[in-house]
Scaffold this motif. Structure first.
Motif, short mmCIF file in Angstrom:
data_model
loop_
_atom_site.label_atom_id
_atom_site.label_comp_id
_atom_site.label_asym_id
_atom_site.label_seq_id
_atom_site.Cartn_x
_atom_site.Cartn_y
_atom_site.Cartn_z
N TYR A 192 0.84 -1.19 0.00
CA TYR A 192 0.00 0.00 0.00
C TYR A 192 0.88 1.25 0.00
N TYR A 193 0.62 2.14 -0.96
CA TYR A 193 1.33 3.41 -1.06
C TYR A 193 0.34 4.52 -0.71
N THR A 194 0.65 5.31 0.30
CA THR A 194 -0.30 6.30 0.78
C THR A 194 -0.41 7.50 -0.16
N ASN A 195 -1.46 8.28 0.04
CA ASN A 195 -1.66 9.48 -0.76
C ASN A 195 -0.86 10.64 -0.15
N ASN A 196 -0.62 11.63 -1.00
CA ASN A 196 0.08 12.83 -0.54
C ASN A 196 -0.38 14.00 -1.39
#
Length: 213
Positions: A192-196
């Motif tokens: 999982y790659y988080t939002n920014n």
């Protein structure tokens, strides 16, 4: 005589049990220890989902409507890493994502989009469940997301989302691995790659085949 027999039996049982536990412990601690430190490569094929939506594009100047967004599809991750020991490795990877497409922009039949790219650096922490064969792992780390802008001409008007560039985001993953042989292993994992800010989160699930040098 009966007491002596019980005592001998107890000593044999304790000695045998201690030997088995010691062997199992040594096997766990020294799991392929003679091969470490070493290197590995892995290829993972799977499916990715990006969290972009119609609203993401319509919030940009000049884009008034989108009927649907293609934001998921087949994906692949390729990685290489340095194995410090059976429990810790440092791995760098590249995630190839499906192209994100925004359909019927501004009530036209025109579609446009971009392909987001991700490069990550993770620490792979493994927990052998069945020594030298099967185990669990987690992969926390950091990733760099990069994309180009959405550029399209509609009714002789050039529209541009002005959203190209990149950003760093935290990432976390987990999975299972199975050592097929001393050099080859397979795994199944999710990352999982988080939002920014303007960059949306990405989820990837894949099956992998790796080689340990």
């Amino acid at each position: 005589m009966h007491y002596l027999l019980k005592k001998v039996t107890l000593i044999i049982l304790l000695t045998t049990t201690s030997g088995v536990l010691l062997a199992a412990t040594n096997d766990l601690i020294n799991d392929n220890q003679t091969n470490y430190p070493t290197w590995h490569v892995v290829a993972q094929l799977g499916y990715a989902y990006t969290n972009y939506s119609n609203n993401w594009l319509t919030s940009k100047a000049g884009f008034t409507s989108v009927t649907s967004t293609d934001r998921a599809g087949y994906s692949a991750r390729f990685g290489a890493g340095y194995d410090v020991n059976p429990y810790l490795a440092i791995e760098a990877g590249y995630l190839y994502l499906p192209k994100i497409m925004f359909n019927n922009i501004n009530n036209s039949k025109t579609a446009a989009g971009f392909r987001e790219q991700i490069v990550d650096l993770v620490a792979k922490v493994s927990l052998p469940v069945w020594p030298k064969k099967f185990g669990l792992f987690i992969k926390p780390g950091i990733a760099y997301m990069y994309r180009k802008e959405v550029a399209v001409t509609i009714n002789n008007t050039l529209l541009n989302s002005q959203s190209n560039g990149g950003t760093y985001v935290p990432t976390i993953g987990a999975g299972l691995y199975w050592n097929v042989s001393p050099n080859f292993y397979t795994d199944i994992s999710a990352q999982y790659y988080t939002n920014n800010h303007d960059f949306k989160s990405v989820k990837f699930v894949g099956l992998g085949l790796g080689y340990i040098f």
